[in-house]
Design a protein around this motif. Sequence first.
Motif, PDB file in Angstrom:
ATOM      1  N   PRO A   1     -49.955  31.023 -85.861  1.00 25.05           N
ATOM      2  CA  PRO A   1     -49.461  31.430 -84.549  1.00 25.05           C
ATOM      3  C   PRO A   1     -49.244  30.141 -83.647  1.00 25.05           C
ATOM      4  O   PRO A   1     -48.264  30.035 -82.892  1.00 25.05           O
ATOM      5  N   SER A   2     -49.832  28.926 -83.952  1.00 21.20           N
ATOM      6  CA  SER A   2     -49.815  27.742 -83.364  1.00 21.20           C
ATOM      7  C   SER A   2     -48.514  27.118 -83.599  1.00 21.20           C
ATOM      8  O   SER A   2     -47.772  26.629 -82.739  1.00 21.20           O
ATOM      9  N   MET A   3     -47.960  27.291 -84.700  1.00 24.30           N
ATOM     10  CA  MET A   3     -46.695  26.724 -85.084  1.00 24.30           C
ATOM     11  C   MET A   3     -45.451  27.716 -84.442  1.00 24.30           C
ATOM     12  O   MET A   3     -44.554  26.916 -83.868  1.00 24.30           O
ATOM     13  N   LEU A   4     -45.609  28.918 -84.569  1.00 25.84           N
ATOM     14  CA  LEU A   4     -44.715  29.779 -83.963  1.00 25.84           C
ATOM     15  C   LEU A   4     -44.469  29.447 -82.530  1.00 25.84           C
ATOM     16  O   LEU A   4     -43.471  29.321 -81.956  1.00 25.84           O
ATOM     17  N   LEU A   5     -45.813  29.081 -81.875  1.00 25.06           N
ATOM     18  CA  LEU A   5     -45.797  28.719 -80.552  1.00 25.06           C
ATOM     19  C   LEU A   5     -45.062  27.667 -80.061  1.00 25.06           C
ATOM     20  O   LEU A   5     -44.108  27.469 -79.137  1.00 25.06           O
ATOM     21  N   ALA A   6     -45.271  26.573 -80.859  1.00 24.04           N
ATOM     22  CA  ALA A   6     -44.901  25.192 -80.752  1.00 24.04           C
ATOM     23  C   ALA A   6     -43.241  25.368 -81.072  1.00 24.04           C
ATOM     24  O   ALA A   6     -42.444  24.559 -80.225  1.00 24.04           O
ATOM     25  N   ALA A   7     -42.556  26.183 -81.981  1.00 23.58           N
ATOM     26  CA  ALA A   7     -41.436  26.126 -82.073  1.00 23.58           C
ATOM     27  C   ALA A   7     -40.559  26.889 -80.924  1.00 23.58           C
ATOM     28  O   ALA A   7     -39.545  26.525 -80.398  1.00 23.58           O
ATOM     29  N   ALA A   8     -41.260  27.984 -80.269  1.00 20.90           N
ATOM     30  CA  ALA A   8     -40.771  28.554 -79.024  1.00 20.90           C
ATOM     31  C   ALA A   8     -40.815  27.338 -77.975  1.00 20.90           C
ATOM     32  O   ALA A   8     -39.726  27.441 -77.442  1.00 20.90           O
ATOM     33  N   VAL A   9     -41.557  26.508 -77.715  1.00 21.18           N
ATOM     34  CA  VAL A   9     -41.731  25.592 -76.831  1.00 21.18           C
ATOM     35  C   VAL A   9     -40.893  24.616 -76.891  1.00 21.18           C
ATOM     36  O   VAL A   9     -39.944  24.054 -75.986  1.00 21.18           O
ATOM     37  N   GLY A  10     -40.608  24.132 -78.046  1.00 17.41           N
ATOM     38  CA  GLY A  10     -39.583  23.068 -78.547  1.00 17.41           C
ATOM     39  C   GLY A  10     -40.310  21.582 -78.260  1.00 17.41           C
ATOM     40  O   GLY A  10     -41.569  21.364 -78.194  1.00 17.41           O
ATOM     41  N   PRO A  11     -39.560  20.524 -78.419  1.00 14.41           N
ATOM     42  CA  PRO A  11     -40.122  19.343 -78.566  1.00 14.41           C
ATOM     43  C   PRO A  11     -40.760  18.866 -77.277  1.00 14.41           C
ATOM     44  O   PRO A  11     -40.166  19.232 -75.955  1.00 14.41           O
TER      45      PRO A  11
ATOM     46  N   TYR B   1     -35.150  29.300 -88.160  1.00 14.66           N
ATOM     47  CA  TYR B   1     -36.447  28.813 -87.873  1.00 14.66           C
ATOM     48  C   TYR B   1     -36.941  27.509 -88.210  1.00 14.66           C
ATOM     49  O   TYR B   1     -37.449  26.710 -87.615  1.00 14.66           O
ATOM     50  N   VAL B   2     -36.493  27.085 -89.591  1.00 21.56           N
ATOM     51  CA  VAL B   2     -36.944  25.753 -89.938  1.00 21.56           C
ATOM     52  C   VAL B   2     -35.983  24.989 -89.008  1.00 21.56           C
ATOM     53  O   VAL B   2     -36.437  23.731 -88.581  1.00 21.56           O
ATOM     54  N   ASP B   3     -34.766  25.208 -88.638  1.00 20.03           N
ATOM     55  CA  ASP B   3     -33.868  24.447 -87.787  1.00 20.03           C
ATOM     56  C   ASP B   3     -34.927  24.290 -86.486  1.00 20.03           C
ATOM     57  O   ASP B   3     -34.836  23.214 -85.904  1.00 20.03           O
ATOM     58  N   ARG B   4     -35.397  25.116 -85.959  1.00 23.72           N
ATOM     59  CA  ARG B   4     -35.982  25.216 -84.762  1.00 23.72           C
ATOM     60  C   ARG B   4     -37.274  24.111 -85.013  1.00 23.72           C
ATOM     61  O   ARG B   4     -37.443  23.323 -84.095  1.00 23.72           O
ATOM     62  N   LEU B   5     -37.899  24.276 -86.073  1.00 16.62           N
ATOM     63  CA  LEU B   5     -39.080  23.521 -86.471  1.00 16.62           C
ATOM     64  C   LEU B   5     -38.537  22.294 -86.357  1.00 16.62           C
ATOM     65  O   LEU B   5     -39.333  21.232 -85.845  1.00 16.62           O
ATOM     66  N   THR B   6     -37.474  21.863 -87.138  1.00 12.89           N
ATOM     67  CA  THR B   6     -36.861  20.480 -87.253  1.00 12.89           C
ATOM     68  C   THR B   6     -36.805  19.720 -85.747  1.00 12.89           C
ATOM     69  O   THR B   6     -37.052  18.618 -85.699  1.00 12.89           O
ATOM     70  N   TYR B   7     -36.146  20.504 -85.016  1.00 10.68           N
ATOM     71  CA  TYR B   7     -35.819  20.048 -83.562  1.00 10.68           C
ATOM     72  C   TYR B   7     -37.053  19.993 -82.839  1.00 10.68           C
ATOM     73  O   TYR B   7     -37.146  18.845 -82.326  1.00 10.68           O
ATOM     74  N   THR B   8     -38.079  20.676 -83.116  1.00 14.59           N
ATOM     75  CA  THR B   8     -39.399  20.496 -82.489  1.00 14.59           C
ATOM     76  C   THR B   8     -40.084  19.267 -82.809  1.00 14.59           C
ATOM     77  O   THR B   8     -40.685  18.530 -82.042  1.00 14.59           O
ATOM     78  N   ALA B   9     -39.999  19.087 -84.194  1.00 14.58           N
ATOM     79  CA  ALA B   9     -40.712  17.936 -84.975  1.00 14.58           C
ATOM     80  C   ALA B   9     -40.231  16.528 -84.449  1.00 14.58           C
ATOM     81  O   ALA B   9     -40.827  15.554 -84.426  1.00 14.58           O
ATOM     82  N   THR B  10     -39.055  16.509 -83.853  1.00 14.81           N
ATOM     83  CA  THR B  10     -38.450  15.329 -83.114  1.00 14.81           C
ATOM     84  C   THR B  10     -39.099  14.956 -82.141  1.00 14.81           C
ATOM     85  O   THR B  10     -39.204  13.565 -81.739  1.00 14.81           O
ATOM     86  N   GLY B  11     -39.833  15.725 -81.416  1.00 17.73           N
ATOM     87  CA  GLY B  11     -40.676  15.342 -80.018  1.00 17.73           C
ATOM     88  C   GLY B  11     -42.019  16.010 -79.952  1.00 17.73           C
ATOM     89  O   GLY B  11     -42.586  16.065 -79.090  1.00 17.73           O
TER      90      GLY B  11
END
Length: 464
Positions: free
Chosen positions: A433-443, A399-409
Motif C-alpha cells: 500500500p505504501s508503494m502504491l500511494l507513493a506512485a500515485a503521489v509521484g516524485p 505501473y513500473v514506469d510510474r514507479l521509475t518516474y517516482t524513484a527519480t525524486g
Amino acid sequence: MSDRSATAVVLGGSVAGMLTARALASVGVRVTLVERDALPEGPEPRKGLPQARHVHQLWSGGAQAMEELLPGVTTRLREAGAHRLPITTDMVGLSPRGWYRRWTESHFMLLCSRDLLDATIRAQVLADPRIELVERAEVLGLDGTGSAVTGVLLRAHDDTRRTLRAELVVDATGRGSRTPHWLAELGLPGPEVREVDSGVAYASRIYRAPEAARDGFPVVNIQPAPRTGGPGRGGVLLPIEDGRWLVTLFGTRGGEPAATTADFDSYAREQLRHPILADLIGQAEPLTEVAFTRTTANRRHLYERMSAWPENFVVLGDALAAFNPIYGHGMSVAAQAAVALRESVEEFGWGTPGLARRLQKAVARPARAAWDLAIGMDVFYPGATEKGPTRAERLVAAYVDRLTYTATGNGRVARAVTDVMSLERGAGVLLTPSMLLAAAVGPLKPALGGPPLTGDELKRAGLQ
C-alpha cells in the motif's frame, strides 16, 4: 549425506557450472565438471564466451549468493582490482523518465572484467579436492531412459568416447544447451519455450581512464526508453580493474550500433539520449578495438512445468533461462540457483525419489524473477514478439514506469526498485500500500536537469 560417496556430473565450466559444482561439493558430493574447451590458467579470454567482451556486473543479490558458496571470494576479487560500488550512491543513471538521484547506499555491484571474475571463481572452485575437471570433452547425449538419467556420453578431443556415470547430471552449458534434443532422444516431449527478442546488438570497447579518474569513479548508465514505439538505444560505462573503463553501447532492432571505431564514437554522441558517455570516452585512451555481439534474446525453457521429468537431471543457468545482458542478471541468477540447488539437496536428501523435479523447481525461482524484469521492458520494442505486449503486460509496465518516474525524486521508492533490480527481494515489495500511494503521489523532488556528476568527478574526468 551418508558415508557412501555421492556422484554428480556438471556440464559447462562457466560461472553457472563452477558455482553449481561448488554447491554440490559443499554437501559431500564428488563432482566431475565437464568443459568443451580448454580453460585458461588465469584471467584470460575463454573460447566460446564472446559476451565476455561486454559489460558484466554482479548485483548484490548474486554477490551474496556467490560469497555464501565461496567464502572470501569477494575479498579476493577486491584484492585483484574489482570495484565494489554502492547503489545508487555511485551510479549516474538516466532512466526512461529522467535522471536518478544518487541516494545513500542501499545495495552494491561488483565490477570487473569477466575474465578476472571467471578466473577468480575458477581457481577457488577447482581447489576443492571433491571437484575434478575434464576439459576438451564434448557431450554427445544423456545416458539412461525417460524415467531416469544415469550419466552422459562424452567424446574427448582425441575422438575417444566413454560413458561417465553419475547419480545427478546438471546441464549448465549456456545458451547453446542441447537438452531439448537430449530429452527427445530419451522419448520425452520438448519443454514449453518462451522468447522475447528485442534484436539488441552490443558494441564494446575498453579505455584507459584519465589518471585522476582511475579510482572511485561512478557507473554511468544511459538507459533506452522502451515505450516510444521505436528502437531503444543506450550505453554503460563500468569502471573495472587496472584503471580501465569498459564501455558498451547497445541498440535494439533498427537502432543497432555498428562494429567500427568511428561509428562507436558517433553513436555515443548522436544516438544516445544524452552525450555524457561520448564526453567521457573522449577524454580516455582507447585500448581495444570494438567487440560486437548480437546473440542477446531472452529465452526461457519451462522445464519445471513438464509433466514428465527424468530422475537425476537438472538444468540451470542460461541453459534454463537466458536474459538480455542489458540488465546484468545472468551471473546473479546462476549464483542464486546454485544456492537453491544446495539448499534443496540438504532439505530433501540425496537420492530421495522425485529430488530432480524438486531441484528443477528450486532453480527456476530466481530465473523467474529476472525473467519478469527483463521482458517487462523488452516486450515493448518493435518485433520483440509476434503479437506485441499483452494487456496485462501493458498494465504492469505502466505501473513500473510510474514507479521509475517516482524513484527519480523519492529515495524510499528508489530503494524499493533497487531491492528488486539487485535480486535481493521479490517484486512484491513494489505492490505494498505504501508503494502504491507513493506512485500515485509521484516524485517528491524536482527533476534533475543533467547527469548528477560532482564537480570533482567532472574535473577528474577532464570535463571541467
